[in-house]
Design a protein around this motif. Structure first.
Motif, PDB file in Angstrom:
ATOM      1  N   THR A 285       0.934  -1.216  -0.219  1.00  0.00           N
ATOM      2  CA  THR A 285      -0.026  -0.061  -0.068  1.00  0.00           C
ATOM      3  C   THR A 285       0.839   1.260   0.006  1.00  0.00           C
ATOM      4  OG1 THR A 285      -1.830  -1.064   1.186  1.00  0.00           O
ATOM      5  CG2 THR A 285      -1.860   1.355   1.285  1.00  0.00           C
ATOM      6  N   LEU A 286       0.502   2.324  -0.871  1.00  0.00           N
ATOM      7  CA  LEU A 286       1.253   3.653  -0.819  1.00  0.00           C
ATOM      8  C   LEU A 286       0.251   4.721  -0.609  1.00  0.00           C
ATOM      9  CD1 LEU A 286       3.010   3.040  -4.254  1.00  0.00           C
ATOM     10  CD2 LEU A 286       3.962   2.821  -2.021  1.00  0.00           C
ATOM     11  N   LEU A 287       0.678   5.567   0.263  1.00  0.00           N
ATOM     12  CA  LEU A 287      -0.177   6.643   0.602  1.00  0.00           C
ATOM     13  C   LEU A 287       0.371   7.884   0.706  1.00  0.00           C
ATOM     14  CD1 LEU A 287      -1.856   4.740   3.756  1.00  0.00           C
ATOM     15  CD2 LEU A 287      -3.107   5.274   1.584  1.00  0.00           C
ATOM     16  N   LEU A 288      -0.259   8.725   0.222  1.00  0.00           N
ATOM     17  CA  LEU A 288       0.120  10.284   0.423  1.00  0.00           C
ATOM     18  C   LEU A 288      -0.972  10.672   1.513  1.00  0.00           C
ATOM     19  CD1 LEU A 288       0.827  11.247  -3.212  1.00  0.00           C
ATOM     20  CD2 LEU A 288       2.506  11.726  -1.279  1.00  0.00           C
ATOM     21  N   MET A 289      -0.363  11.246   2.583  1.00  0.00           N
ATOM     22  CA  MET A 289      -1.432  11.936   3.716  1.00  0.00           C
ATOM     23  C   MET A 289      -1.531  13.208   3.822  1.00  0.00           C
ATOM     24  SD  MET A 289      -2.788   9.095   5.040  1.00  0.00           S
ATOM     25  CE  MET A 289      -3.582  10.041   5.923  1.00  0.00           C
ATOM     26  N   ALA A 290      -2.420  13.951   3.819  1.00  0.00           N
ATOM     27  CA  ALA A 290      -2.787  15.223   4.199  1.00  0.00           C
ATOM     28  C   ALA A 290      -3.257  15.335   5.634  1.00  0.00           C
ATOM     29  CB  ALA A 290      -3.666  15.823   3.341  1.00  0.00           C
ATOM     30  N   PRO A 291      -2.355  15.629   6.604  1.00  0.00           N
ATOM     31  CA  PRO A 291      -2.847  15.851   8.071  1.00  0.00           C
ATOM     32  C   PRO A 291      -3.698  16.879   8.471  1.00  0.00           C
ATOM     33  CG  PRO A 291      -0.747  16.835   7.898  1.00  0.00           C
ATOM     34  CD  PRO A 291      -1.042  16.330   6.497  1.00  0.00           C
ATOM     35  N   GLY A 292      -4.057  17.582   7.314  1.00  0.00           N
ATOM     36  CA  GLY A 292      -4.953  19.175   7.763  1.00  0.00           C
ATOM     37  C   GLY A 292      -3.973  20.010   8.416  1.00  0.00           C
ATOM     38  N   TRP A 293      -4.431  21.175   8.479  1.00  0.00           N
ATOM     39  CA  TRP A 293      -3.760  22.248   8.595  1.00  0.00           C
ATOM     40  C   TRP A 293      -3.522  22.251  10.401  1.00  0.00           C
ATOM     41  CZ3 TRP A 293      -5.444  28.168   8.745  1.00  0.00           C
ATOM     42  CH2 TRP A 293      -4.362  29.177   8.970  1.00  0.00           C
TER      43      TRP A 293
END
Length: 233
Positions: A179-187
């Protein structure tokens, strides 16, 4: 008392902020964690390791120096990880545009935010088990489709470049089941996010970890936020 899960994580960039919180969250969930700092200076991660009962090992690496990444690989060559999570990011004055940013600043953001994290993935990928996960901390500001307000004109393309490089990596490894993930954690209110950010670390990171765990074993590449929602490319 936390029950060990037998799972192992390698977290790159954990001396403070989101990376430090990631290390702490995985420890809470019973994982064995190896996490990195840059340089020899003592950090909060070292304090966390002392209280971890041996479940946190601290390594040192500057990911902008390929030789150091290669040396880290050599030190960890006999260790298998269920998760590789690369957390790296720097920023500049958010009001700077391409009209006034220096070339040095532009290069610094691109090297730190895009090139170096992907070099880490390329170098350390063989440490991740066949059904494991490789995640990289991206940003919602890396979304081209969602950029309707401007601002952060240099930071945005550095994260967009990261996303594109990860997508190219996925294309070159289309037969890889991991599995490959690009994570956006929020501001998030960190040194990088600033004091006006909408989320606290405690509001973001547990969701990031929940999302990563929910995707384990699914394969393929996704760009997701801390609530598990798809972010538009």
């Amino acid at each position: 008392m936390t029950t060990p899960t037998g799972k192992t994580a390698l977290i790159i960039g954990a001396s403070r902020g989101l990376g430090y919180a990631l290390a702490g969250e995985y420890l809470k969930r019973g994982w064995q964690v190896t996490a990195t700092v840059r340089g020899a200076k003592r950090t909060g991660l070292h304090d966390l390791a002392e209280s971890s009962g041996g479940r946190l090992v601290v390594e040192s690496v500057d990911i902008t120096v390929p030789e150091q990444v290669a040396a880290l690989h050599e030190r960890l060559a006999r260790t298998a990880f269920d998760l590789l999570f690369v957390n790296a990011g720097t920023t500049n004055d958010p009001t700077e545009t391409v009209a006034d940013v220096s070339t040095d600043t532009f290069v610094r953001l691109m090297v730190t935010n895009a090139l170096s994290p992907m070099r880490v993935v390329e170098t350390l990928q063989d440490l991740v088990v066949p059904d494991g996960t490789m995640a990289v901390m991206s940003s919602g500001q890396g979304s081209v489709a969602n950029n309707d307000k401007g601002g952060f004109e240099i930071y945005r393309p550095s994260k967009s470049a990261l996303n594109q490089l990860m997508r190219s990596f996925a294309a070159r490894h289309a037969d890889d089941p991991r599995t490959l993930l690009l994570m956006a954690p929020g501001w998030v209110r960190t040194d990088l996010g600033g004091p006006d950010a909408r989320l606290t670390v405690d509001q973001s990171i547990p969701g990031v970890v929940d999302t990563v765990e929910a995707q384990a074993g699914r394969g393929g590449l996704q760009f997701l936020d801390y609530q598990g929602q798809t972010v538009r490319w």
